[in-house]
Design a protein around this motif. Structure first.
Motif, PDB file in Angstrom:
ATOM      1  N   TYR A 169      -4.285  -0.205   7.243  1.00 30.63           N
ATOM      2  CA  TYR A 169      -2.957  -0.537   6.705  1.00 30.63           C
ATOM      3  C   TYR A 169      -2.060  -1.260   7.697  1.00 30.63           C
ATOM      4  CZ  TYR A 169      -4.228   3.045   3.252  1.00 30.63           C
ATOM      5  OH  TYR A 169      -4.852   3.786   2.295  1.00 30.63           O
ATOM      6  N   THR A 211      -0.658   4.959  12.198  1.00 30.05           N
ATOM      7  CA  THR A 211      -1.084   4.482  10.883  1.00 30.05           C
ATOM      8  C   THR A 211      -2.561   4.109  10.931  1.00 30.05           C
ATOM      9  OG1 THR A 211       1.115   3.526  10.736  1.00 30.05           O
ATOM     10  CG2 THR A 211      -0.470   2.813   9.069  1.00 30.05           C
ATOM     11  N   TYR A 244       0.833  -1.205   0.000  1.00 33.16           N
ATOM     12  CA  TYR A 244       0.000   0.000   0.000  1.00 33.16           C
ATOM     13  C   TYR A 244       0.865   1.251   0.000  1.00 33.16           C
ATOM     14  CZ  TYR A 244       1.171   0.695   4.927  1.00 33.16           C
ATOM     15  OH  TYR A 244       1.859   0.911   6.093  1.00 33.16           O
ATOM     16  N   ASP A 303      -0.531  -4.672   7.251  1.00 32.47           N
ATOM     17  CA  ASP A 303       0.337  -4.843   6.085  1.00 32.47           C
ATOM     18  C   ASP A 303       1.735  -4.260   6.289  1.00 32.47           C
ATOM     19  OD1 ASP A 303      -1.729  -6.112   4.696  1.00 32.47           O
ATOM     20  OD2 ASP A 303      -2.543  -4.177   4.044  1.00 32.47           O
ATOM     21  N   TYR A 304       1.931  -3.512   7.368  1.00 29.72           N
ATOM     22  CA  TYR A 304       3.286  -3.009   7.623  1.00 29.72           C
ATOM     23  C   TYR A 304       3.996  -4.044   8.480  1.00 29.72           C
ATOM     24  CZ  TYR A 304       6.915   0.552   7.691  1.00 29.72           C
ATOM     25  OH  TYR A 304       8.091   1.238   7.484  1.00 29.72           O
TER      26      TYR A 304
END
Ligand code: 5AD
Ligand code: FES
Length: 348
Positions: A299, A295, A82, A302-303
């Motif tokens: 998301y 964040t 992303y 996904d980090y």
């Protein structure tokens, strides 16, 4: 031997590698307790009772690098990638203001989709909100670092990861340890408050390497140092190695407080990932900073630098209140203002 090494360091003697190794080898029980007690004393004496909060916006998980330990590595096809748009990043920064943070950290994989000009614009806009800005976007040219500094960026985080050049080259294909140190020197010359740091418990790493990490942090006169345990990620080449030892990580952190008394040392998310009270213990063993996640929730999962990362199901405000509780339960208080370096540059 241990007691002598400890008392020499707390009297401010220039540390040598041999005594650092002795301190890093503190045995559970009396030795570790003495080390942690002195680290907490130094923390109180030099950086005080305030715990600074740095809101981290993980704005892109695209990365051109292939670091053997990191889940964001370019080769990892299992990761959903992303990129946050400018407006979305600014919205997160406004959330930082609302939550009372003094600093935002703009962090991403090494993603050149964001041009230097784009990031400069973001920095300037966020500075206009009254926030201090820390950048953490990896290796770029000196000109780019200069542009961001002119745009108002206050600090830059670039961990050296390991002070052992051979280990560094083994874990970072296509990268150069010397170039990384050069980047850190540029950042210093450009007037950033510089943060570096290392991973503890990398496969093949020795206590001697960790002593060198501490000596390097001193030599670089860093204003900040992030020290966290290695956590294996299954979709990376190091996926089947054991995690770094949490106890060893605390010892490195405690010795870091003794050799870098003025530095900002975070209780890292990686420590909190390996143990539910990991960050609390880190704050009692030398740390004086925490880095709440800002964040957007969609998301966070996904980090995935490493698996099991905490706060993935929380919203930005949840982390704010969680940390407030944590800090108060330790008898400490939340830092006010930007929480800049406590010593003039280069005088650590
Ligand atoms: N375990 C621990 N720390 C890691 N990092 C990246 N991958 C891992 C891992 N598997 C750390 C690196 C990097 C920071 C953003 O996260 O030190 O600089
Ligand atoms: Fe995120 Fe505790 S810091 S939930």
């Amino acid at each position: 031997e241990f007691a002598t090494a400890l008392s020499r360091i707390i009297q401010g003697e220039e540390p040598d590698k041999a005594s650092l190794i002795i301190l890093l080898s503190a045995r559970p029980g009396e030795e570790e307790e003495a080390l942690y007690r002195e680290a907490d004393n130094f923390r109180a004496r030099y950086v005080g009772e305030e715990v600074h909060l740095r809101g981290v916006i993980e704005f892109s998980n695209h990365c051109r690098r292939l670091c053997h330990y990191c889940g964001l590595r370019a080769d990892n096809r299992r990761l959903r990638r992303y990129r946050m748009e400018k407006e979305e990043i600014l919205k997160s920064a406004r959330m930082a203001v609302e939550l009372g943070y003094g600093t935002v950290v703009l962090q991403s994989g090494e993603d050149t989709w964001y041009s230097a000009e784009m990031l400069a614009e973001l920095v300037a806009t966020i500075k206009g909100m009254g926030l201090a800005v820390t950048l953490c976007v990896g290796e770029r040219s000196r000109e780019e670092y200069a542009l961001w500094r002119e745009a108002g960026a206050d600090r830059y985080l670039l961990k050296h990861e390991t002070a052992n050049p051979r280990l560094y080259h083994r874990l970072h294909p296509g990268m150069s340890w010397e170039e990384r140190i050069t980047c850190l020197q540029w950042l210093r010359e450009l007037g950033y408050q510089v943060g570096s740091g290392n991973i503890v418990g990398l496969p093949g790493q020795t206590l001697e390497d960790l002593a060198d990490d501490l000596l390097l942090l001193r030599k670089l006169r860093v204003e900040m140092a992030g020290i966290g345990p290695f956590i294996p990620h299954p979709d990376t080449p190091l996926g089947s190695y054991p995690a770094g030892s949490l106890e060893l990580t605390y010892r490195v952190l405690a010795v870091a407080r003794l050799v870098l008394p003025w530095a900002h040392l975070p209780a890292t998310t990686a420590v909190g990932t390996l143990s539910p009270n990991g960050r609390q213990l880190a704050l009692q063993r030398g740390a004086n900073v925490v880095m709440p996640n800002l964040t957007p929730r969609k998301y966070r999962g996904d980090y995935q630098i490493y698996p099991g990362k905490i706060c993935v199901n929380e919203e930005p405000a949840d982390c704010r209140y969680c940390l407030e509780g944590m800090i108060h339960s330790l008898g400490r208080r939340i830092g006010r203002g930007p929480g800049h370096a406590l010593r003039p540059l280069t005088e650590n």
